[in-house]
Design a protein around this motif. Structure first.
Motif, mmCIF file in Angstrom:
data_model
loop_
_atom_site.group_PDB
_atom_site.id
_atom_site.type_symbol
_atom_site.label_atom_id
_atom_site.label_comp_id
_atom_site.label_asym_id
_atom_site.label_seq_id
_atom_site.Cartn_x
_atom_site.Cartn_y
_atom_site.Cartn_z
ATOM 1 N N GLN A 49 0.830 -1.200 0.000
ATOM 2 C CA GLN A 49 0.000 0.000 0.000
ATOM 3 C C GLN A 49 0.868 1.254 0.000
ATOM 4 O O GLN A 49 0.592 2.212 -0.718
ATOM 5 N N ALA A 50 1.921 1.237 0.784
ATOM 6 C CA ALA A 50 2.826 2.385 0.817
ATOM 7 C C ALA A 50 3.443 2.622 -0.558
ATOM 8 O O ALA A 50 3.564 3.773 -1.002
ATOM 9 N N GLY A 51 3.804 1.547 -1.240
ATOM 10 C CA GLY A 51 4.355 1.682 -2.590
ATOM 11 C C GLY A 51 3.359 2.316 -3.542
ATOM 12 O O GLY A 51 3.714 3.187 -4.338
ATOM 13 N N ARG A 52 2.098 1.888 -3.446
ATOM 14 C CA ARG A 52 1.052 2.487 -4.302
ATOM 15 C C ARG A 52 0.865 3.962 -3.960
ATOM 16 O O ARG A 52 0.724 4.799 -4.853
ATOM 17 N N ASP A 53 0.867 4.269 -2.665
ATOM 18 C CA ASP A 53 0.680 5.660 -2.249
ATOM 19 C C ASP A 53 1.821 6.548 -2.740
ATOM 20 O O ASP A 53 1.592 7.639 -3.267
ATOM 21 N N ILE A 54 3.051 6.074 -2.586
ATOM 22 C CA ILE A 54 4.219 6.842 -3.045
ATOM 23 C C ILE A 54 4.166 7.021 -4.561
ATOM 24 O O ILE A 54 4.453 8.104 -5.087
ATOM 25 N N SER A 55 3.789 5.981 -5.275
ATOM 26 C CA SER A 55 3.680 6.062 -6.728
ATOM 27 C C SER A 55 2.650 7.112 -7.139
ATOM 28 O O SER A 55 2.887 7.898 -8.069
ATOM 29 N N SER A 56 1.532 7.142 -6.457
ATOM 30 C CA SER A 56 0.484 8.130 -6.766
ATOM 31 C C SER A 56 0.968 9.548 -6.496
ATOM 32 O O SER A 56 0.714 10.464 -7.288
ATOM 33 N N ILE A 57 1.658 9.725 -5.388
ATOM 34 C CA ILE A 57 2.183 11.055 -5.064
ATOM 35 C C ILE A 57 3.216 11.476 -6.101
ATOM 36 O O ILE A 57 3.198 12.620 -6.581
ATOM 37 N N ALA A 58 4.105 10.568 -6.472
ATOM 38 C CA ALA A 58 5.131 10.887 -7.464
ATOM 39 C C ALA A 58 4.501 11.266 -8.803
ATOM 40 O O ALA A 58 4.940 12.225 -9.462
ATOM 41 N N GLU A 59 3.459 10.560 -9.202
ATOM 42 C CA GLU A 59 2.781 10.883 -10.463
ATOM 43 C C GLU A 59 2.089 12.238 -10.376
ATOM 44 O O GLU A 59 2.100 13.021 -11.332
ATOM 45 N N THR A 60 1.515 12.541 -9.237
ATOM 46 C CA THR A 60 0.873 13.849 -9.044
ATOM 47 C C THR A 60 1.902 14.964 -9.139
ATOM 48 O O THR A 60 1.664 15.979 -9.803
ATOM 49 N N VAL A 61 3.054 14.767 -8.510
ATOM 50 C CA VAL A 61 4.129 15.767 -8.596
ATOM 51 C C VAL A 61 4.556 15.936 -10.050
ATOM 52 O O VAL A 61 4.703 17.064 -10.539
ATOM 53 N N ARG A 62 4.740 14.836 -10.748
ATOM 54 C CA ARG A 62 5.166 14.906 -12.155
ATOM 55 C C ARG A 62 4.169 15.699 -12.988
ATOM 56 O O ARG A 62 4.546 16.567 -13.788
ATOM 57 N N LEU A 63 2.887 15.433 -12.779
ATOM 58 C CA LEU A 63 1.855 16.132 -13.551
ATOM 59 C C LEU A 63 1.773 17.611 -13.194
ATOM 60 O O LEU A 63 1.571 18.449 -14.077
ATOM 61 N N LEU A 64 1.939 17.936 -11.930
ATOM 62 C CA LEU A 64 1.931 19.347 -11.526
ATOM 63 C C LEU A 64 3.087 20.110 -12.164
ATOM 64 O O LEU A 64 2.908 21.220 -12.661
ATOM 65 N N VAL A 65 4.254 19.508 -12.139
ATOM 66 C CA VAL A 65 5.426 20.160 -12.731
ATOM 67 C C VAL A 65 5.247 20.302 -14.238
ATOM 68 O O VAL A 65 5.546 21.352 -14.823
ATOM 69 N N LYS A 66 4.728 19.267 -14.854
ATOM 70 C CA LYS A 66 4.483 19.309 -16.299
ATOM 71 C C LYS A 66 3.466 20.400 -16.642
ATOM 72 O O LYS A 66 3.655 21.170 -17.581
ATOM 73 N N ALA A 67 2.388 20.471 -15.867
ATOM 74 C CA ALA A 67 1.344 21.474 -16.117
ATOM 75 C C ALA A 67 1.861 22.889 -15.874
ATOM 76 O O ALA A 67 1.426 23.834 -16.538
ATOM 77 N N GLU A 68 2.778 23.018 -14.944
ATOM 78 C CA GLU A 68 3.336 24.337 -14.627
ATOM 79 C C GLU A 68 4.052 24.936 -15.836
ATOM 80 O O GLU A 68 4.081 26.137 -16.020
ATOM 81 N N GLY A 69 4.602 24.072 -16.675
ATOM 82 C CA GLY A 69 5.333 24.544 -17.843
ATOM 83 C C GLY A 69 4.451 24.922 -19.024
ATOM 84 O O GLY A 69 4.911 25.490 -19.998
ATOM 85 N N ARG A 70 3.146 24.630 -18.915
ATOM 86 C CA ARG A 70 2.225 24.930 -20.013
ATOM 87 C C ARG A 70 1.717 26.368 -19.890
ATOM 88 O O ARG A 70 1.620 26.906 -18.796
ATOM 89 N N PRO A 71 1.320 26.951 -21.004
ATOM 90 C CA PRO A 71 0.735 28.293 -20.954
ATOM 91 C C PRO A 71 -0.539 28.302 -20.102
ATOM 92 O O PRO A 71 -1.293 27.330 -20.089
ATOM 93 N N SER A 72 -0.755 29.390 -19.402
ATOM 94 C CA SER A 72 -1.915 29.524 -18.537
ATOM 95 C C SER A 72 -3.197 29.579 -19.355
ATOM 96 O O SER A 72 -3.232 30.120 -20.454
ATOM 97 N N LEU A 73 -4.258 29.001 -18.819
ATOM 98 C CA LEU A 73 -5.568 29.051 -19.458
ATOM 99 C C LEU A 73 -6.373 30.253 -18.977
ATOM 100 O O LEU A 73 -7.478 30.477 -19.430
ATOM 101 N N GLU A 74 -5.812 31.016 -18.010
ATOM 102 C CA GLU A 74 -6.518 32.188 -17.503
ATOM 103 C C GLU A 74 -6.689 33.212 -18.621
ATOM 104 O O GLU A 74 -5.845 33.374 -19.486
ATOM 105 N N GLY A 75 -7.818 33.882 -18.602
ATOM 106 C CA GLY A 75 -8.099 34.893 -19.602
ATOM 107 C C GLY A 75 -8.743 34.354 -20.855
ATOM 108 O O GLY A 75 -9.039 35.094 -21.786
ATOM 109 N N ARG A 76 -8.967 33.087 -20.922
ATOM 110 C CA ARG A 76 -9.633 32.498 -22.087
ATOM 111 C C ARG A 76 -11.112 32.574 -21.929
ATOM 112 O O ARG A 76 -11.682 32.522 -20.918
#
Length: 76
Positions: A49-76
């Protein structure tokens, strides 16, 4: 990186640290010379279970960092 994203990343890494610390205790307890099969099976499930939890957190971090590099959708 935006402050909101940085704060969220910090919280995610804090949660990951807590999981790893608790998992270390489980793994250390599993090294007991007196461990029985029932306890070993319980520890194995906790480690899985801990392995699954860590994997989920790591994927969330990866997606947040990836999304941070994208242009903002604000103002659309």
């Amino acid at each position: 990186m935006e402050e909101e994203t940085r704060d969220l990343l910090n919280r995610l890494f804090a949660i990951a640290t807590d999981i790893l610390e608790r998992t270390h205790e489980v793994a250390a307890s599993g090294q007991s010379a007196n461990i029985d099969a029932k306890t070993a099976a319980l520890y194995a499930r906790q480690l899985m279970q801990a392995g699954r939890d860590i994997s989920s957190i790591a994927e969330t971090v990866r997606l947040l960092v990836k999304a941070e590099g994208r242009p903002s959708l604000e103002g659309r």
